[in-house]
Design a protein around this motif. Structure first.
Motif, mmCIF file in Angstrom:
data_model
loop_
_atom_site.group_PDB
_atom_site.id
_atom_site.type_symbol
_atom_site.label_atom_id
_atom_site.label_comp_id
_atom_site.label_asym_id
_atom_site.label_seq_id
_atom_site.Cartn_x
_atom_site.Cartn_y
_atom_site.Cartn_z
ATOM 1 N N ALA A 96 0.744 -1.282 0.048
ATOM 2 C CA ALA A 96 0.011 0.072 -0.016
ATOM 3 C C ALA A 96 0.770 1.397 -0.119
ATOM 4 O O ALA A 96 1.883 1.312 0.750
ATOM 5 C CB ALA A 96 -0.961 -0.099 1.153
ATOM 6 N N GLU A 97 0.678 2.065 -0.799
ATOM 7 C CA GLU A 97 1.610 3.506 -1.017
ATOM 8 C C GLU A 97 1.154 4.352 0.000
ATOM 9 O O GLU A 97 2.001 5.179 0.388
ATOM 10 C CB GLU A 97 1.401 3.807 -2.431
ATOM 11 C CG GLU A 97 2.307 2.875 -3.550
ATOM 12 C CD GLU A 97 2.230 3.405 -4.813
ATOM 13 O OE1 GLU A 97 1.412 4.164 -5.221
ATOM 14 O OE2 GLU A 97 3.303 3.178 -5.567
ATOM 15 N N SER A 98 -0.172 4.303 0.399
ATOM 16 C CA SER A 98 -0.700 5.309 1.293
ATOM 17 C C SER A 98 -1.856 4.978 1.825
ATOM 18 O O SER A 98 -2.607 3.874 1.352
ATOM 19 C CB SER A 98 -0.818 6.804 0.639
ATOM 20 O OG SER A 98 -1.892 6.621 -0.419
ATOM 21 N N TRP A 99 -2.382 5.385 2.925
ATOM 22 C CA TRP A 99 -3.679 5.238 3.641
ATOM 23 C C TRP A 99 -4.410 6.293 4.343
ATOM 24 O O TRP A 99 -3.802 7.079 4.710
ATOM 25 C CB TRP A 99 -3.553 3.828 4.418
ATOM 26 C CG TRP A 99 -2.377 3.972 5.427
ATOM 27 C CD1 TRP A 99 -2.582 4.638 6.636
ATOM 28 C CD2 TRP A 99 -1.265 3.591 5.461
ATOM 29 N NE1 TRP A 99 -1.296 4.585 7.253
ATOM 30 C CE2 TRP A 99 -0.500 3.884 6.506
ATOM 31 C CE3 TRP A 99 -0.565 2.767 4.343
ATOM 32 C CZ2 TRP A 99 0.738 3.620 6.787
ATOM 33 C CZ3 TRP A 99 0.933 2.363 4.631
ATOM 34 C CH2 TRP A 99 1.385 2.745 5.738
ATOM 35 N N GLU A 100 -5.653 6.147 4.221
ATOM 36 C CA GLU A 100 -6.350 7.261 5.326
ATOM 37 C C GLU A 100 -7.422 6.521 5.865
ATOM 38 O O GLU A 100 -8.240 5.780 5.477
ATOM 39 C CB GLU A 100 -7.238 8.189 4.136
ATOM 40 C CG GLU A 100 -7.778 9.512 4.786
ATOM 41 C CD GLU A 100 -6.634 10.404 5.032
ATOM 42 O OE1 GLU A 100 -6.896 11.174 6.162
ATOM 43 O OE2 GLU A 100 -5.819 10.808 4.335
ATOM 44 N N THR A 101 -7.479 6.943 7.207
ATOM 45 C CA THR A 101 -8.323 6.230 8.076
ATOM 46 C C THR A 101 -9.428 7.295 8.391
ATOM 47 O O THR A 101 -9.075 8.606 8.741
ATOM 48 C CB THR A 101 -7.746 5.726 9.384
ATOM 49 O OG1 THR A 101 -6.659 4.825 9.041
ATOM 50 C CG2 THR A 101 -8.688 5.040 10.325
ATOM 51 N N SER A 102 -10.830 6.876 8.516
ATOM 52 C CA SER A 102 -11.720 7.671 8.725
ATOM 53 C C SER A 102 -11.661 8.183 10.416
ATOM 54 O O SER A 102 -11.109 7.394 11.369
ATOM 55 C CB SER A 102 -13.217 6.950 8.803
ATOM 56 O OG SER A 102 -13.108 5.926 9.547
ATOM 57 N N GLU A 103 -12.165 9.541 10.870
ATOM 58 C CA GLU A 103 -12.096 9.811 12.011
ATOM 59 C C GLU A 103 -12.771 8.870 13.176
ATOM 60 O O GLU A 103 -12.065 9.050 14.208
ATOM 61 C CB GLU A 103 -13.241 11.235 11.931
ATOM 62 C CG GLU A 103 -13.013 12.090 13.406
ATOM 63 C CD GLU A 103 -13.458 13.350 13.338
ATOM 64 O OE1 GLU A 103 -13.759 13.829 14.286
ATOM 65 O OE2 GLU A 103 -13.720 14.057 11.977
ATOM 66 N N ASP A 104 -13.666 8.095 12.658
ATOM 67 C CA ASP A 104 -14.135 7.168 13.671
ATOM 68 C C ASP A 104 -13.365 5.799 13.959
ATOM 69 O O ASP A 104 -13.649 4.820 14.661
ATOM 70 C CB ASP A 104 -15.521 6.860 13.719
ATOM 71 C CG ASP A 104 -15.599 5.852 12.272
ATOM 72 O OD1 ASP A 104 -14.822 5.712 11.709
ATOM 73 O OD2 ASP A 104 -17.076 5.919 12.002
ATOM 74 N N GLY A 105 -12.383 5.959 13.235
ATOM 75 C CA GLY A 105 -11.445 4.618 13.259
ATOM 76 C C GLY A 105 -11.763 3.577 12.516
ATOM 77 O O GLY A 105 -11.206 2.417 12.622
ATOM 78 N N LEU A 106 -13.036 3.412 11.882
ATOM 79 C CA LEU A 106 -13.695 2.164 11.360
ATOM 80 C C LEU A 106 -13.522 1.672 10.154
ATOM 81 O O LEU A 106 -13.573 0.748 9.562
ATOM 82 C CB LEU A 106 -15.224 2.084 11.832
ATOM 83 C CG LEU A 106 -15.536 2.257 13.383
ATOM 84 C CD1 LEU A 106 -17.075 2.225 13.460
ATOM 85 C CD2 LEU A 106 -15.008 1.036 13.851
ATOM 86 N N SER A 107 -13.052 2.871 9.147
ATOM 87 C CA SER A 107 -12.662 2.471 7.951
ATOM 88 C C SER A 107 -11.205 2.952 7.462
ATOM 89 O O SER A 107 -10.996 4.059 7.718
ATOM 90 C CB SER A 107 -13.729 3.123 6.923
ATOM 91 O OG SER A 107 -15.002 2.551 7.241
ATOM 92 N N THR A 108 -10.590 2.326 6.848
ATOM 93 C CA THR A 108 -9.321 2.738 6.123
ATOM 94 C C THR A 108 -9.219 2.398 4.688
ATOM 95 O O THR A 108 -9.383 1.289 4.392
ATOM 96 C CB THR A 108 -8.106 1.906 6.918
ATOM 97 O OG1 THR A 108 -8.222 2.297 8.363
ATOM 98 C CG2 THR A 108 -6.567 2.355 6.519
ATOM 99 N N VAL A 109 -8.890 3.437 3.710
ATOM 100 C CA VAL A 109 -8.791 3.417 2.413
ATOM 101 C C VAL A 109 -7.182 3.259 2.164
ATOM 102 O O VAL A 109 -6.607 4.072 2.351
ATOM 103 C CB VAL A 109 -9.588 4.384 1.766
ATOM 104 C CG1 VAL A 109 -9.240 4.449 0.281
ATOM 105 C CG2 VAL A 109 -10.890 4.718 2.159
ATOM 106 N N PHE A 110 -6.852 2.053 1.578
ATOM 107 C CA PHE A 110 -5.507 1.873 0.934
ATOM 108 C C PHE A 110 -5.397 2.022 -0.436
ATOM 109 O O PHE A 110 -6.242 1.704 -1.361
ATOM 110 C CB PHE A 110 -5.323 0.468 1.498
ATOM 111 C CG PHE A 110 -5.046 0.116 2.890
ATOM 112 C CD1 PHE A 110 -3.834 0.385 3.668
ATOM 113 C CD2 PHE A 110 -6.006 -0.372 3.555
ATOM 114 C CE1 PHE A 110 -3.794 -0.036 5.020
ATOM 115 C CE2 PHE A 110 -5.958 -0.673 4.777
ATOM 116 C CZ PHE A 110 -4.825 -0.317 5.544
#
Length: 559
Positions: A96-110
């Motif tokens: 994974a070159e980068s990732w972003e996690t939602s504010e509630d910590g329940l979803s991460t987009v890779f």
């Protein structure tokens, strides 16, 4: 986004690539399996690298593994979405070159690296990622047990068969190279945990073709699938070639690797379980290096010109109390055993230079370490008094089985038999009678972590990534065959702490948890050993890592 834990990084930053100024060593007397590369002259290098392993891998499928020798091989064959920053235990991009996690910590987009293929030619993409996550979640039976699927069981708690316990919820492919992982519960260590070899990306085609989940046997003696015995397929810089159990594992360079392939065209992991035999193999030139150098060998090798490389201590060695044993359910007994142990003597007698004494079940560099935790400093008279209060006297001594492994070395436990000898002698001095029970390493792990049929025992841990849950959460986050207790208050505290995103708030919770553990006395945290490696004179640099995240394509050879 990825979160860095600066306290650890400040202590061990820069240790990733250690240039070894090696003195004169024995000339290589290697097998005829090595080749050369380059244009000749001083550019010619023997491209076969021979490394001594202390044991066979338990399996070639890292999803069903928990030990260092299995993971050492796995790190050459497989890669995960996340790696580690060189020289630290902090997360870094890999597949994974980068990732972003939602504010509630329940979803991460890779966002995934493009143009990567598995060793069997299959594409690495979002669909493959979801196939791996869903594979773990769908495990049933023995695969879903602590004995086999250890890390998923410990960190992700539940499976599709009982989603009420599960941390993982679903995986969604958002195109070929973007994937969203949804969690049912917050887990602050989610991204760092993906650097574990247990969560490596494996070819979905190979997993299905060779029945990766067709494991059998029992928790005490599980059997591998066809995949785990001889068909591992990842994206790493080396491909599997062969495995002769008890002798060696051979890997060859992946000519289609997406990154820097490095100099090495063949790796041979030669199984040499005896520490003295490993040293002799290095001195004879039949191997290029080995890990877990015995304390008694370090000075002799250094004096002979070999360079000793010590990893920063990111380990814990402990004596565990299995409370499935009725005598160990008495807190006075556990307290007495704690006072009976002289940690300073143990360290000075049998553990490597640089070892630190432990007061809790994680090293001081990890967030949540409690400088004021309750301790049980060596006091044999107090140990005898507590045993007497619990009803054990010279006429009626406390009798316990003492389990320990043989013919193996571990970063936290370089010589288990020596450690057992020292500790059993100390216990005898306060009147505790121990019956030694030893097993070979794989059987030992199956016995102590997969069944209740053991007594006090030696085990330990090398931290896998920089998150407090990777220590105390793995040990004490839920009921376990190893420890044999049910402590809902402790389980709930750990479950709460692992989901807190704010570092200061989480650290305070873990400090309280470490005190709670100290008062409960599940075992004795003994030491934080500093594992040591040794190399021949042709090794110019080795990518030493506190979490053993060492990929051999990064080794630099001079001849």
């Amino acid at each position: 986004m990825q979160k860095s834990r600066g306290r650890l990084a400040a202590v061990i930053a820069g240790a990733a690539v250690i240039t070894l100024a090696l003195g004169a060593c024995a000339q290589s007397e290697r097998d005829d399996t090595g080749g050369t590369s380059g244009d000749g002259g001083d550019a010619a290098v023997d491209t076969t690298f021979v490394f001594a392993a202390s044991s066979d891998p338990a399996t070639l499928d890292p999803a069903f593994a928990q030990d260092g020798e299995t993971f050492r091989v796995a790190r050459q064959i497989f890669e995960g979405l996340v790696g580690t920053e060189p020289g630290t235990a902090d997360p870094a991009p890999l597949l994974a070159e980068s990732w972003e996690t939602s504010e509630d910590g329940l979803s991460t987009v890779f966002q995934l690296k493009e143009g990567v293929t598995f060793h069997d030619g299959e594409p690495f993409n979002a669909e493959a990622v979801c196939a791996n996550f869903d594979r773990w979640y769908d495990w049933e039976g023995l695969a879903a047990s602590e004995a086999l699927g250890y890390y998923y069981y410990k960190l992700y708690k539940g499976y599709a068969s009982d989603p009420s316990k599960a941390v993982y919820e679903s995986c969604e492919a958002d195109g070929d190279y973007s994937v969203t992982i949804n969690l049912a519960k917050p887990f602050a260590g989610f991204v760092p945990s993906l650097s574990l070899p247990a969560f490596s990306m494996q070819s979905p085609k190979a997993l299905e073709e060779f029945g990766a989940d067709d494991v059998g046997g029992t928790a005490e003696a599980p059997t591998m699938s066809e995949y785990g015995e001889g068909h591992p397929v990842g994206t790493g810089p080396f491909k599997f070639e062969s495995w002769s159990p008890g002798e060696n594992v051979t890997l060859v360079s992946n000519e289609d690797y997406w990154g820097d392939k490095g100099q090495i065209e063949e790796i041979i992991f030669r199984v040499i379980d005896d520490p003295t035999a490993r040293r002799q193999a290095l001195e004879s030139g039949s191997i290029d290096g080995y890990d877990l150098v015995g304390p008694a060998d370090s000075k002799a090798l250094e004096d002979a010109g070999y360079k000793m490389v010590s990893r920063p201590p990111f380990t814990i060695l402990y004596l565990a109390f299995n409370q499935a044993v009725p005598e160990l359910q008495d807190p006075k007994v556990r307290e007495a055993l704690s006072y009976a142990i002289d940690k300073d003597a143990l360290i000075s007698q049998v553990l490597p230079e640089g070892t630190q004494k432990a007061t809790q079940f994680m090293p001081p560099v990890v967030n949540g370490y409690n400088d004021d935790v309750t301790t049980y400093d060596y006091d044999p008279e107090k140990a005898k008094a507590l045993l007497a209060e619990a009803g054990y006297t010279e006429a009626n001594p406390l009798q316990l089985e003492f389990n320990y492994p043989v013919n193996v070395s571990r970063p936290y436990m370089p010589d288990p038999e020596q450690i057992f000898t020292v500790l059993s002698t100390q216990l005898a001095e306060v009147g505790v009678q121990t019956t030694p029970v030893s097993n070979e390493w794989v059987d030992y792990l199956d016995l102590t972590t997969g069944t209740p049929n053991h007594g006090i025992h030696l085990l330990g841990w090398t931290g896998d990534y920089n998150d407090t849950d990777n220590f105390v959460g793995v040990f004490f986050g839920q009921e376990s065959s190893e420890w044999g207790f049910n402590n809902p208050e402790l389980f709930a505290a750990l479950d709460e702490a692992r989901g807190i995103a704010d570092l200061d708030e989480q650290t305070a919770l873990y400090q309280d948890i470490n005190e709670q553990v100290a008062l409960f006395i599940p075992g004795v945290p003994l030491a934080h050993p500093a594992p040591t490696l040794a190399f021949s004179d042709r090794v110019e640099s080795f990518p030493a890592s506190p979490v053993n995240d060492e990929v051999f394509s990064e080794i630099v050879l001079t001849k």
